[in-house]
Design a protein around this motif. Structure first.
Motif, PDB file in Angstrom:
ATOM      1  N   MET A   1     117.514  40.987  10.179  1.00 55.49           N
ATOM      2  CA  MET A   1     116.372  40.616   9.334  1.00 55.49           C
ATOM      3  C   MET A   1     116.764  40.679   7.859  1.00 55.49           C
ATOM      4  O   MET A   1     116.457  39.776   7.078  1.00 55.49           O
ATOM      5  N   LEU A   2     117.463  41.735   7.471  1.00 56.88           N
ATOM      6  CA  LEU A   2     117.887  41.861   6.076  1.00 56.88           C
ATOM      7  C   LEU A   2     118.867  40.747   5.711  1.00 56.88           C
ATOM      8  O   LEU A   2     118.791  40.162   4.623  1.00 56.88           O
ATOM      9  N   LEU A   3     119.795  40.461   6.621  1.00 59.60           N
ATOM     10  CA  LEU A   3     120.786  39.418   6.373  1.00 59.60           C
ATOM     11  C   LEU A   3     120.116  38.059   6.189  1.00 59.60           C
ATOM     12  O   LEU A   3     120.583  37.216   5.414  1.00 59.60           O
ATOM     13  N   ALA A   4     118.989  37.884   6.878  1.00 58.05           N
ATOM     14  CA  ALA A   4     118.262  36.616   6.793  1.00 58.05           C
ATOM     15  C   ALA A   4     117.265  36.598   5.635  1.00 58.05           C
ATOM     16  O   ALA A   4     116.429  35.700   5.568  1.00 58.05           O
ATOM     17  N   GLY A   5     117.355  37.572   4.739  1.00 61.23           N
ATOM     18  CA  GLY A   5     116.500  37.565   3.555  1.00 61.23           C
ATOM     19  C   GLY A   5     115.125  38.168   3.753  1.00 61.23           C
ATOM     20  O   GLY A   5     114.199  37.863   2.993  1.00 61.23           O
ATOM     21  N   GLY A   6     114.966  39.027   4.765  1.00 62.23           N
ATOM     22  CA  GLY A   6     113.717  39.757   4.933  1.00 62.23           C
ATOM     23  C   GLY A   6     112.792  39.241   6.002  1.00 62.23           C
ATOM     24  O   GLY A   6     111.700  39.794   6.188  1.00 62.23           O
ATOM     25  N   ALA A   7     113.181  38.186   6.731  1.00 60.38           N
ATOM     26  CA  ALA A   7     112.338  37.625   7.788  1.00 60.38           C
ATOM     27  C   ALA A   7     113.174  37.375   9.029  1.00 60.38           C
ATOM     28  O   ALA A   7     114.379  37.107   8.945  1.00 60.38           O
ATOM     29  N   LEU A   8     112.519  37.476  10.173  1.00 63.48           N
ATOM     30  CA  LEU A   8     113.208  37.259  11.434  1.00 63.48           C
ATOM     31  C   LEU A   8     112.234  36.672  12.441  1.00 63.48           C
ATOM     32  O   LEU A   8     111.135  37.194  12.632  1.00 63.48           O
ATOM     33  N   GLU A   9     112.642  35.576  13.042  1.00 66.31           N
ATOM     34  CA  GLU A   9     111.837  34.925  14.077  1.00 66.31           C
ATOM     35  C   GLU A   9     110.408  34.671  13.599  1.00 66.31           C
ATOM     36  O   GLU A   9     109.432  34.890  14.313  1.00 66.31           O
ATOM     37  N   GLY A  10     110.299  34.210  12.363  1.00 65.50           N
ATOM     38  CA  GLY A  10     109.004  33.858  11.803  1.00 65.50           C
ATOM     39  C   GLY A  10     108.191  35.009  11.269  1.00 65.50           C
ATOM     40  O   GLY A  10     107.079  34.810  10.766  1.00 65.50           O
ATOM     41  N   VAL A  11     108.725  36.220  11.349  1.00 68.67           N
ATOM     42  CA  VAL A  11     108.009  37.405  10.858  1.00 68.67           C
ATOM     43  C   VAL A  11     108.670  37.884   9.578  1.00 68.67           C
ATOM     44  O   VAL A  11     109.851  38.246   9.578  1.00 68.67           O
ATOM     45  N   ARG A  12     107.941  37.882   8.480  1.00 67.16           N
ATOM     46  CA  ARG A  12     108.488  38.345   7.208  1.00 67.16           C
ATOM     47  C   ARG A  12     108.129  39.813   7.006  1.00 67.16           C
ATOM     48  O   ARG A  12     106.960  40.191   7.029  1.00 67.16           O
ATOM     49  N   VAL A  13     109.158  40.632   6.803  1.00 68.28           N
ATOM     50  CA  VAL A  13     108.981  42.069   6.587  1.00 68.28           C
ATOM     51  C   VAL A  13     109.111  42.408   5.112  1.00 68.28           C
ATOM     52  O   VAL A  13     108.395  43.260   4.595  1.00 68.28           O
ATOM     53  N   LEU A  14     110.037  41.747   4.433  1.00 69.80           N
ATOM     54  CA  LEU A  14     110.280  41.964   3.006  1.00 69.80           C
ATOM     55  C   LEU A  14     110.499  40.607   2.346  1.00 69.80           C
ATOM     56  O   LEU A  14     110.993  39.667   2.974  1.00 69.80           O
ATOM     57  N   GLN A  15     110.156  40.527   1.074  1.00 66.56           N
ATOM     58  CA  GLN A  15     110.478  39.331   0.314  1.00 66.56           C
ATOM     59  C   GLN A  15     111.985  39.285   0.058  1.00 66.56           C
ATOM     60  O   GLN A  15     112.640  40.318  -0.076  1.00 66.56           O
ATOM     61  N   ALA A  16     112.518  38.083  -0.012  1.00 67.88           N
ATOM     62  CA  ALA A  16     113.954  37.938  -0.257  1.00 67.88           C
ATOM     63  C   ALA A  16     114.375  38.629  -1.540  1.00 67.88           C
ATOM     64  O   ALA A  16     115.470  39.194  -1.625  1.00 67.88           O
ATOM     65  N   GLU A  17     113.498  38.607  -2.542  1.00 66.73           N
ATOM     66  CA  GLU A  17     113.811  39.257  -3.822  1.00 66.73           C
ATOM     67  C   GLU A  17     113.949  40.771  -3.657  1.00 66.73           C
ATOM     68  O   GLU A  17     114.750  41.414  -4.336  1.00 66.73           O
ATOM     69  N   SER A  18     113.161  41.351  -2.756  1.00 69.62           N
ATOM     70  CA  SER A  18     113.245  42.794  -2.519  1.00 69.62           C
ATOM     71  C   SER A  18     114.558  43.159  -1.838  1.00 69.62           C
ATOM     72  O   SER A  18     115.188  44.173  -2.175  1.00 69.62           O
ATOM     73  N   VAL A  19     114.976  42.346  -0.870  1.00 67.76           N
ATOM     74  CA  VAL A  19     116.255  42.592  -0.213  1.00 67.76           C
ATOM     75  C   VAL A  19     117.394  42.465  -1.220  1.00 67.76           C
ATOM     76  O   VAL A  19     118.324  43.294  -1.237  1.00 67.76           O
ATOM     77  N   ALA A  20     117.326  41.458  -2.097  1.00 64.17           N
ATOM     78  CA  ALA A  20     118.363  41.288  -3.120  1.00 64.17           C
ATOM     79  C   ALA A  20     118.394  42.480  -4.067  1.00 64.17           C
ATOM     80  O   ALA A  20     119.473  42.932  -4.475  1.00 64.17           O
ATOM     81  N   GLU A  21     117.227  42.998  -4.433  1.00 58.62           N
ATOM     82  CA  GLU A  21     117.162  44.166  -5.321  1.00 58.62           C
ATOM     83  C   GLU A  21     117.767  45.386  -4.643  1.00 58.62           C
ATOM     84  O   GLU A  21     118.499  46.164  -5.277  1.00 58.62           O
ATOM     85  N   ALA A  22     117.503  45.564  -3.364  1.00 66.39           N
ATOM     86  CA  ALA A  22     118.049  46.708  -2.640  1.00 66.39           C
ATOM     87  C   ALA A  22     119.571  46.640  -2.547  1.00 66.39           C
ATOM     88  O   ALA A  22     120.252  47.669  -2.524  1.00 66.39           O
ATOM     89  N   ARG A  23     120.114  45.428  -2.521  1.00 63.84           N
ATOM     90  CA  ARG A  23     121.557  45.238  -2.396  1.00 63.84           C
ATOM     91  C   ARG A  23     122.280  45.205  -3.748  1.00 63.84           C
ATOM     92  O   ARG A  23     123.513  45.212  -3.795  1.00 63.84           O
TER      93      ARG A  23
END
Length: 369
Positions: free
Chosen positions: A249-271
Motif C-alpha cells: 500500500m505504501l509503495l503504491a502511494g497510500g492506496a491498495l485495491e481501491g482503498v486509500r489509507v493515506l494521501q500520496a503526499e503523506s507517504v512521501a513526507e514519511a519517506r
C-alpha cells in the motif's frame, strides 16, 4: 503499478525475478533454524510466502519495526489538518514542555531528534515499557540531553510513546484503536496487533536468544504482560504476509485495491530523508533516517545500518528492522516488497549481517531476472 494483490504465490519469472535466486533465499532462511516467515512481492504479485518452523498465521513480535506505525498515524492526522508536524509537541501535550522541552516539535520526534532517546534512564525505560501511563509521566519529567532538532539519537521507546500520546490527545481515542481503525482495518489486516489479544495468544512465537547479550531481551519480550501491552515503539505482533501487504500500500502511494489509507503526499513526507546517514548518537553507527522509516543505500562504512535492507539497496528504499531478527522494506526502484520475520535474536553485529544477507538475496533475484 498493479493495484490488486493475488495472495497466492506466482511464478517469479512473470515479474522479472530469478527463481534460482529465490530458491537460494529460502534455503538460507531454512538453514538458520528457529521459526521464520518470508514474504516477497514484486509489482503487486506475491512470489514467495513461506513459513519455516511455524504456521502461516503464527504471530511474530516486530520490535522496532513497529516504529513506522505511530509515525504514519501522525502523518494521517497531519493530512487531515488535525496537527502540524512543525508545531511543538507541547501544543498538544502541555506537560511535555517541562524541563526545557517546550520547543521540541513533532517533526523532531519523527527524526529521532527530540533530545530524549530514553525517558528517565534505559533500565527504567525497559521496565516501564508495558505501562503507558508511567512511560508518559517519565517523559514529562525527562530532561533533554540535546536541544530539539540538533542531534539524531535513536529514541528506543520514547519515539512511540511521544507520538502515540499526541495521537491520543488529538483524537480522543486510544492509540491502538486509532491505528487499527485507520491503518489496518481498511486493508483487511486483521492479524496485526498492537498488544496481543487473549484469543491470539496461542499463535505467538517466543523469542530465542542466540547470544548472551540478548538474554534480557528474550526475557522481556516473552513475557505475556509485555506481548499483550500496547508498546507503540516495539510491540506490534503480526505475520510477514500482512506486513508485506501494508508496505505494498505504501509503495503504491497510500492506496491498495481501491482503498486509500493515506494521501500520496503523506507517504512521501514519511519517506523524506531527515539526515545524510551520519553517526546516530544512541546507536553509534551511521543510520539513514526519514520521518518514520530507516532508509537504504548504505555508504562505505561497514557499520552502516542501511545494510539491513541490503548492500545493493537503493537510497529510496524505506522500512525498518526489528532488533536484528527481522526486517520489512519496500524498494520503489524495483517495485519490490520484502518481509522477513525470525524469532532468533543474534548478537547485534551478526544480526545486521543476517538481515543484509537475506535482503541482498532478494535484490539479486531482481537483478538476475
Amino acid at each position: 503499478m498493479n493495484d490488486a494483490i493475488d495472495e497466492r504465490e506466482h511464478g517469479p519469472e512473470d515479474v522479472g525475478m530469478d527463481p534460482a535466486a529465490l530458491k537460494r533465499l529460502t534455503e538460507v532462511v531454512r538453514s538458520r533454524g528457529g521459526a521464520a516467515q518470508l514474504c516477497v512481492m514484486r509489482r503487486g504479485t506475491v512470489v514467495l510466502d513461506r513459513s519455516f518452523g511455524c504456521s502461516p498465521d503464527s504471530l511474530f513480535l516486530l520490535y522496532a519495526a513497529t516504529k513506522p506505525f505511530p509515525a504514519l498515524a501522525v502523518h494521517k492526522l497531519a493530512e487531515r489538518g488535525q496537527l502540524e508536524l512543525d508545531s511543538p509537541v507541547a501544543n498538544y501535550w502541555p506537560k511535555f514542555a517541562r524541563h526545557g522541552k517546550g520547543e521540541v516539535t513533532v517533526r523532531h520526534v519523527m527524526q529521532h531528534r527530540a533530545g530524549v532517546p530514553v525517558g528517565r534512564g534505559m533500565v527504567r525505560t525497559m521496565r516501564t515499557a508495558r505501562d503507558w501511563e508511567r512511560s508518559v509521566r517519565d517523559l514529562e519529567e525527562s530532561r533533554p540531553r540535546w536541544p530539539g532538532g540538533k542531534v539524531a539519537a535513536y529514541h528506543f521507546m520514547s519515539y512511540g510513546f511521544i507520538l502515540g500520546e499526541v495521537v491520543q490527545r488529538v483524537t480522543g481515542q486510544p492509540f491502538r484503536d486509532f491505528v487499527t481503525s485507520e491503518l489496518f482495518a481498511p486493508l483487511g489486516l486483521n492479524d496485526l496487533h498492537l498488544g496481543l489479544p487473549d484469543s491470539a495468544w496461542g499463535r505467538h512465537v517466543p523469542a530465542r536468544a542466540a547470544h548472551p547479550s540478548e538474554w534480557p531481551n528474550q526475557w522481556m519480550s516473552n513475557s505475556r504482560r509485555y506481548r499483550q501491552a500496547v508498546v507503540p515503539s516495539a510491540g506490534l505482533s503480526g505475520t510477514a504476509a500482512q506486513l508485506a501487504r501494508f508496505y505494498q500500500m505504501l509503495l503504491a502511494g497510500g492506496a491498495l485495491e481501491g482503498v486509500r489509507v493515506l494521501q500520496a503526499e503523506s507517504v512521501a513526507e514519511a519517506r523524506k530523508p531527515s539526515n545524510e546517514g551520519g553517526n546516530d548518537a544512541s546507536l553509534k553507527r551511521p543510520v539513514h533516517w526519514s520521518h518514520g522509516f530507516m532508509l537504504g543505500g548504505p555508504g562505505p562504512d561497514p557499520r552502516d545500518l542501511a545494510r539491513v535492507m541490503g548492500d545493493a539497496s537503493d537510497a529510496r528504499t524505506f522500512g525498518h528492522a526489528g532488533t536484528t531478527s527481522s526486517v520489512v522494506w519496500a524498494d520503489p526502484a524495483r517495485e519490490l516488497v520484502f518481509a522477513y520475520l525470525s524469532n532468533i535474536q543474534p548478537e547485534f553485529g551478526a544480526g545486521v549481517e543476517r538481515l543484509r544477507e537475506v535482503s541482498d538475496l532478494a535484490l539479486d533475484a531482481c537483478e538476475a531476472g
